[in-house]
Design a protein around this motif. Structure first.
Motif, PDB file in Angstrom:
ATOM      1  N   TRP A 391      38.409  42.207  41.013  1.00 43.38           N
ATOM      2  CA  TRP A 391      39.474  41.235  41.282  1.00 43.38           C
ATOM      3  C   TRP A 391      38.791  39.866  41.246  1.00 43.38           C
ATOM      4  O   TRP A 391      37.833  39.625  41.987  1.00 43.38           O
ATOM      5  N   ALA A 432      38.932  41.518  34.104  1.00 41.08           N
ATOM      6  CA  ALA A 432      39.655  41.035  35.288  1.00 41.08           C
ATOM      7  C   ALA A 432      40.316  39.684  35.009  1.00 41.08           C
ATOM      8  O   ALA A 432      41.458  39.438  35.413  1.00 41.08           O
ATOM      9  N   PHE A 536      44.193  47.012  39.246  1.00 38.03           N
ATOM     10  CA  PHE A 536      44.027  45.563  39.461  1.00 38.03           C
ATOM     11  C   PHE A 536      45.014  45.070  40.535  1.00 38.03           C
ATOM     12  O   PHE A 536      44.632  44.380  41.486  1.00 38.03           O
TER      13      PHE A 536
END
Length: 553
Positions: A391, A432, A536
């Motif tokens: 993240w 990410a 995610f």
């Protein structure tokens, strides 16, 4: 350089100057948008304490002079028709005689710029957001600590005597540069609308400044922060002053344009390109189906629309802030290039990576990309991160969650610390960032945007892995410009508009931005990335749960 024959009209050139975070760059650009010459000069940054980031306007102007002189060497100066500036949205503070004032407790007036990425004004922005004032609906409902009002309030509360009381002028950096070139204090609509709460139709809102405790700025018809406002690309005053002309090595009197913020210059440099012949959906669609992603130290996601669209956690709608007549929304990720550097340089295998890349005369990123190709075996490279997830909000979330308190996360770490681990962590970080872009696009589409194609520019767009991951993860084709330096093309487009050589910003955009390459998504990998995206979204959900547990009784 070819000399035009007698019957040909001599080539017209424009100079674009781009002040980024770490350097000033200039380019000489022709009427077709081709870079003829390029120069770069580093600029100083200071961090007197954590989250305080400062620069010097004198240092930056000196660097502008160095690079501009370089790019016009050997050119007939009569062929240079216009000059355009873009810069980061940093805050420049000058006294009533236009001399630098200190923005620090040390009283060092040379350091008179609070940089865009400075996060000193956290308590100030919190109080501004608590007012729930109506101007905040134009910044996604929540003002960012990187905007100018909280920084101004910080100066008033912390440096009252040494800075605030003496101040005569607060400039956004792009407007400081156009003032320095022309002596005209007029501001660009771009900066004031995007970072200062100015509304294109209504102007300043007195009640906002009173409510947040900055009523002193209203005095003298807002002379300290700007009361003459022009659209980007408009010609300023009588053009370049003799003094600035001498500094820059350009002819006095050439047209100087009202400026843009750097990301918006990138948007201007890419979003209008002629895409015919590439089989793209957006060929048959209006320009509003395009999203410009300007990715460098941080990333900006810029979309335009015919009517205002309010997107929670995304800045705007801003009228005419980039393309006249269109509303603009701007999403963003506070750290992208900076995050990739942070992850790679902080890894135990970094010294080994540096040595191997140097031995091959490659950048560390080119080496990592080839190393990933080596270790992926038969599977697609993206599948190497099946159990490693990142993240990316190591510096908080700008869009679409607008939450400064969020932190970065990595799950799936092992004991080994070799080059393979570093390469896979690098890949997971890039993914990410691309998932963060997907989250921003989904928020924009849910609010009413319709996006079919990404137009990437900026430093990270030179990394083929970064580009491919954005295509695969968003499921959209990515258009790259023929000129990698799209931000400089955007700055030059401003100069071209100011010169009168084009009838409008739109015409200059269409003539001066060219498609270089189109990267299509690998649709066969869609299911894998959809699963990674679910993880995610779970990461941030979990992070909020952990915070709630720790806050609980």
């Amino acid at each position: 350089m070819a000399v035009p024959s007698g019957d040909q009209k001599p080539e017209s050139y424009y100079v674009g100057v781009d002040v980024g975070t770490g350097s000033v760059r200039a380019a000489l650009v022709d009427q077709r948008g081709t870079l003829v010459a390029f120069a770069e000069q580093p600029i100083n940054q200071w961090e007197p304490q954590f989250n305080h980031h400062e620069q010097s306007s004198e240092d930056i102007w000196a660097a502008c002079c160095v690079v501009t002189k370089k790019v016009v060497q050997g050119i007939d100066l009569n062929q240079i028709r216009g000059l355009g500036f873009d810069a980061t949205c940093s805050l420049v503070v000058l006294d009533k005689q236009f001399r630098p004032l200190p923005v620090n407790h040390e009283g060092n007036s040379h350091q008179n710029i609070i940089m865009w990425l400075d996060h000193r004004a956290v308590s100030q922005v919190h109080r501004i957001n608590e007012t729930k004032h109506s101007v905040l609906q134009y910044v996604g409902g929540v003002m960012s600590v990187e905007m100018q009002a909280p920084k101004l309030l910080w100066l008033k509360e912390n440096l009252r005597e040494t800075c605030w009381d003496k101040a005569g002028h607060f400039f956004d950096l792009p407007d400081f540069l156009s003032w320095k070139a022309t002596g005209v204090t007029a501001r660009s609509l771009c900066s004031l609308v995007c970072k200062w709460t100015y509304l294109a139709e209504e102007g300043w809102d007195d009640s906002f400044w009173k409510k947040v405790g900055l009523e002193d700025l209203i005095a003298d018809n807002y002379s300290k922060i700007g009361n003459q406002v022009l659209p980007p690309g408009a010609s300023l005053g009588n053009g370049l002053t003799p003094e600035a002309a001498k500094d820059l090595g350009l002819p006095a009197g050439i047209a100087v344009a009202a400026s843009l913020i750097d990301a918006h210059a990138g948007g201007l440099g890419v979003i209008g390109a002629d895409v015919r012949g590439y089989g793209l959906a957006c060929e048959e669609q209006p320009v509003t189906s395009r999203l410009a992603v300007i990715c460098g130290t941080s990333s900006c996601h810029i979309g335009i629309s015919k009517d205002p669209i309010f997107v929670s956690g995304v800045w705007g709608p801003y009228f005419s802030a980039m393309v006249p007549g269109f509303w603009l929304n701007e999403g963003g990720q506070s750290v992208t290039g900076k995050l990739i550097d942070h992850m790679v340089q902080g890894h135990a295998a970094f010294p080994e990576l540096q040595a191997k890349a140097t031995a091959r005369c490659q950048s560390v990123y080119a080496y990592l990309n080839s190393h990933l190709d080596l270790i992926k075996k038969a599977q697609p490279v993206g599948f190497l991160t099946v159990d490693l997830h990142v993240w990316p909000d190591f510096h908080g979330n700008r869009s679409p969650l607008a939450d400064l308190t969020l932190k970065g996360m990595v799950t799936g770490l092992k004991l080994s610390q070799d080059l393979d681990d570093l390469a896979i962590l690098y890949l997971a970080t890039i993914q990410a960032i691309a998932f963060g872009t997907r989250l921003i696009i989904e928020a924009m589409e849910a609010a009413g945007h319709s996006i079919s194609t990404l137009f990437l520019c900026g430093g990270l767009s030179k990394n083929p892995l970064f580009v491919q991951m954005h295509a695969d993860i968003t499921g959209m084709p990515v258009v790259l410009s023929q000129e990698v330096e799209s931000v400089l093309v955007g700055a030059a487009i401003l100069g071209a508009c100011a010169s009168g050589d084009f009838s409008s910003v739109q015409e200059a955009m269409a003539r001066m931005s060219k498609v270089g390459k189109v990267v299509f998504p690998r649709h066969e990998d869609k299911r894998y990335y959809d699963k990674k995206y679910q993880v995610f979204l779970k990461l941030v959900e979990h992070q909020k749960e952990y915070a709630a547990i720790m806050k609980g009784d």
